[in-house]
Motif scaffolding. Structure first.
Motif: not given
Length: 126
Positions: A111-117, A123-125
């Protein structure tokens, strides 16, 4: 002197093999199950125990043949207080909650990756 903490194991789980299968009594109740003679080895000492089911030792055995594995559990240090289980692997090691916690941590990172990057990194995660 340094003391290392030991993990407390309350129940020892092992498997035993059926050595002998008794004849069901004619007109007997199905609640009693099948009489068997079973041998299991105590993991801590290697000592073998040969026991019989007397109808009050855990789950009744309804399907039995010579050589079948039956799950056994007993309090640590008291193998004479055994109980039968149908599933030899029943009980597990109690890793359900730690696995769930690791999943929640991974989901939080996703979720952090979605919001930040943005979505491509999520999708990679995934």
């Amino acid at each position: 002197m340094v003391r290392t903490p030991q993990r407390t194991v309350r129940t020892v789980r092992t498997t035993g093999r059926i050595d002998r299968v008794g004849e069901p009594s004619h007109g007997g109740s199905p609640r009693e199950g099948i009489a068997v003679v079973l041998t299991f080895q105590v993991p801590s000492t290697g000592r073998e125990f040969t026991v019989t089911n007397d109808g009050e030792r855990g789950e009744r055995i309804t399907v039995a043949w010579t050589g079948r594995e039956v799950g056994i559990h007993y309090p640590r240090g008291r193998p004479h207080a055994f109980r039968f289980t149908d599933d030899p692997s029943e009980g597990g090691r109690g890793l359900g909650w730690p696995t769930f916690a690791a999943f929640l941590a991974y989901a939080g990172l996703l979720v952090t990756a979605v919001l930040d990057w943005g979505w491509p990194w999520a999708l990679l995660g995934f």
